[in-house]
Design a protein around this motif. Structure first.
Motif, short mmCIF file in Angstrom:
data_model
loop_
_atom_site.label_atom_id
_atom_site.label_comp_id
_atom_site.label_asym_id
_atom_site.label_seq_id
_atom_site.Cartn_x
_atom_site.Cartn_y
_atom_site.Cartn_z
N ALA A 17 0.83 -1.20 0.00
CA ALA A 17 0.00 0.00 0.00
C ALA A 17 0.86 1.25 0.00
CB ALA A 17 -0.94 -0.01 1.21
N ILE A 18 1.96 1.22 0.73
CA ILE A 18 2.88 2.36 0.76
C ILE A 18 3.50 2.57 -0.62
CG2 ILE A 18 5.09 3.17 1.69
CD1 ILE A 18 4.28 1.76 4.33
N VAL A 19 3.92 1.49 -1.26
CA VAL A 19 4.53 1.60 -2.59
C VAL A 19 3.52 2.15 -3.60
CG1 VAL A 19 5.55 0.31 -4.51
CG2 VAL A 19 6.19 -0.25 -2.17
N LEU A 20 2.34 1.58 -3.63
CA LEU A 20 1.34 2.01 -4.61
C LEU A 20 0.86 3.43 -4.32
CD1 LEU A 20 -0.25 1.26 -7.11
CD2 LEU A 20 -2.02 0.31 -5.62
N GLY A 21 0.57 3.71 -3.07
CA GLY A 21 0.10 5.05 -2.72
C GLY A 21 1.16 6.11 -2.97
N GLY A 22 2.39 5.81 -2.62
CA GLY A 22 3.48 6.77 -2.83
C GLY A 22 3.74 7.06 -4.29
N THR A 23 3.63 6.05 -5.13
CA THR A 23 3.87 6.28 -6.55
C THR A 23 2.69 6.96 -7.23
OG1 THR A 23 3.18 4.02 -7.06
CG2 THR A 23 5.53 4.44 -6.85
N LEU A 24 1.47 6.61 -6.84
CA LEU A 24 0.31 7.24 -7.46
C LEU A 24 0.22 8.72 -7.11
CD1 LEU A 24 -2.48 4.52 -7.16
CD2 LEU A 24 -1.14 5.16 -9.17
N THR A 25 0.62 9.08 -5.90
CA THR A 25 0.58 10.50 -5.53
C THR A 25 1.72 11.28 -6.18
OG1 THR A 25 1.88 10.09 -3.53
CG2 THR A 25 -0.53 10.06 -3.31
N SER A 26 2.70 10.60 -6.71
CA SER A 26 3.85 11.27 -7.31
C SER A 26 3.84 11.26 -8.83
CB SER A 26 5.14 10.60 -6.83
OG SER A 26 5.22 10.64 -5.44
N LEU A 27 2.77 10.84 -9.44
CA LEU A 27 2.74 10.77 -10.91
C LEU A 27 2.71 12.14 -11.57
CD1 LEU A 27 0.45 7.72 -11.72
CD2 LEU A 27 2.85 8.02 -12.29
N ARG A 28 2.00 13.09 -10.98
CA ARG A 28 1.89 14.41 -11.61
C ARG A 28 3.22 15.13 -11.60
NH1 ARG A 28 -3.25 17.92 -10.90
NH2 ARG A 28 -3.90 16.11 -12.09
N ALA A 29 3.85 15.21 -10.44
CA ALA A 29 5.20 15.77 -10.34
C ALA A 29 6.12 14.59 -10.04
CB ALA A 29 5.26 16.80 -9.22
N PRO A 30 6.71 13.98 -11.07
CA PRO A 30 7.42 12.72 -10.88
C PRO A 30 8.55 12.80 -9.86
CG PRO A 30 7.43 13.38 -13.21
CD PRO A 30 6.79 14.47 -12.43
N ARG A 31 8.46 11.95 -8.88
CA ARG A 31 9.48 11.79 -7.86
C ARG A 31 9.21 10.48 -7.14
NH1 ARG A 31 7.94 13.03 -2.58
NH2 ARG A 31 5.81 13.80 -2.44
N ILE A 32 10.19 10.02 -6.41
CA ILE A 32 10.01 8.84 -5.57
C ILE A 32 9.71 9.36 -4.16
CG2 ILE A 32 11.06 6.75 -4.65
CD1 ILE A 32 10.64 6.57 -7.62
N VAL A 82 13.04 1.43 -7.60
CA VAL A 82 12.93 2.42 -6.52
C VAL A 82 14.32 2.85 -6.06
CG1 VAL A 82 12.17 2.78 -4.14
CG2 VAL A 82 10.65 1.65 -5.76
N VAL A 83 15.23 1.91 -5.91
CA VAL A 83 16.60 2.25 -5.49
C VAL A 83 17.27 3.13 -6.54
CG1 VAL A 83 18.90 1.28 -5.07
CG2 VAL A 83 16.91 0.26 -3.99
N VAL A 84 17.13 2.79 -7.80
CA VAL A 84 17.71 3.60 -8.87
C VAL A 84 17.10 5.00 -8.85
CG1 VAL A 84 17.78 3.88 -11.38
CG2 VAL A 84 18.38 1.70 -10.35
N GLY A 85 15.79 5.08 -8.67
CA GLY A 85 15.12 6.38 -8.64
C GLY A 85 15.51 7.25 -7.47
N THR A 86 15.76 6.64 -6.32
CA THR A 86 16.12 7.44 -5.14
C THR A 86 17.58 7.84 -5.15
OG1 THR A 86 16.49 5.41 -3.86
CG2 THR A 86 14.34 6.46 -3.65
N ARG A 87 18.44 7.05 -5.76
CA ARG A 87 19.88 7.35 -5.73
C ARG A 87 20.39 8.09 -6.96
NH1 ARG A 87 22.45 2.36 -2.45
NH2 ARG A 87 21.09 2.63 -0.67
N SER A 88 19.57 8.20 -7.97
CA SER A 88 20.00 8.86 -9.19
C SER A 88 20.02 10.38 -8.99
CB SER A 88 19.05 8.51 -10.33
OG SER A 88 19.38 9.25 -11.48
N PRO A 89 21.09 11.03 -9.43
CA PRO A 89 21.14 12.50 -9.29
C PRO A 89 20.22 13.21 -10.29
CG PRO A 89 23.11 11.71 -10.39
CD PRO A 89 22.32 10.49 -9.98
N GLU A 90 19.83 12.49 -11.34
CA GLU A 90 18.94 13.08 -12.34
C GLU A 90 17.50 13.04 -11.86
OE1 GLU A 90 19.54 10.85 -15.90
OE2 GLU A 90 21.70 11.16 -15.87
#
Length: 114
Positions: A17-32, A82-90
């Motif tokens: 639920a945390i994974v799905l909720g966190g990603t769905l709320t971040s779709l408009r302004a993409p971030r992890i 998720v790890v790639v998204g959180t650690r990537s500087p881009e």
């Protein structure tokens, strides 16, 4: 033993639920979202524990190792993204966040339908 299984199952579902909720709320302004990594790791660890408990006789029904293998592979891909998204500087792309959300839905659908 069934009470332990049920408690771990609740933690597993909360992780997803945390994974799905966190990603769905971040779709408009993409971030992890900050909790998505913790949710993915929680789901991964509790999933492995659930299979071990079920192999030991807890829970209901039998273990389908093919199903668990597919779910584990998808979970590892999600966690890796998720790890790639959180650690990537881009900046994170919408495709990455959408892939995480989509794979999470696929993993839940496999759990329910298979």
């Amino acid at each position: 033993m069934n009470i332990l299984f049920d408690c771990v199952l609740v933690l597993h579902l909360i992780g997803w639920a945390i994974v799905l909720g966190g990603t769905l709320t971040s779709l408009r302004a993409p971030r992890i979202a900050p909790g998505v990594l913790h949710g993915a790791l929680t789901a991964l660890v509790t999933g492995v524990v659930l299979v071990a408990l079920k192999q030991g006789g807890a829970g209901h029904g039998d273990v389908s190792l093919a199903k668990m293998g597919v779910k584990l592979a998808i979970t590892l891909v999600i966690t890796g993204l998720v790890v790639v998204g959180t650690r990537s500087p881009e900046p994170v792309s919408r495709r990455l966040v959408g892939a995480i959300a989509g794979l999470t839905v696929v993993n839940v659908a496999i759990a329910v339908a298979w």
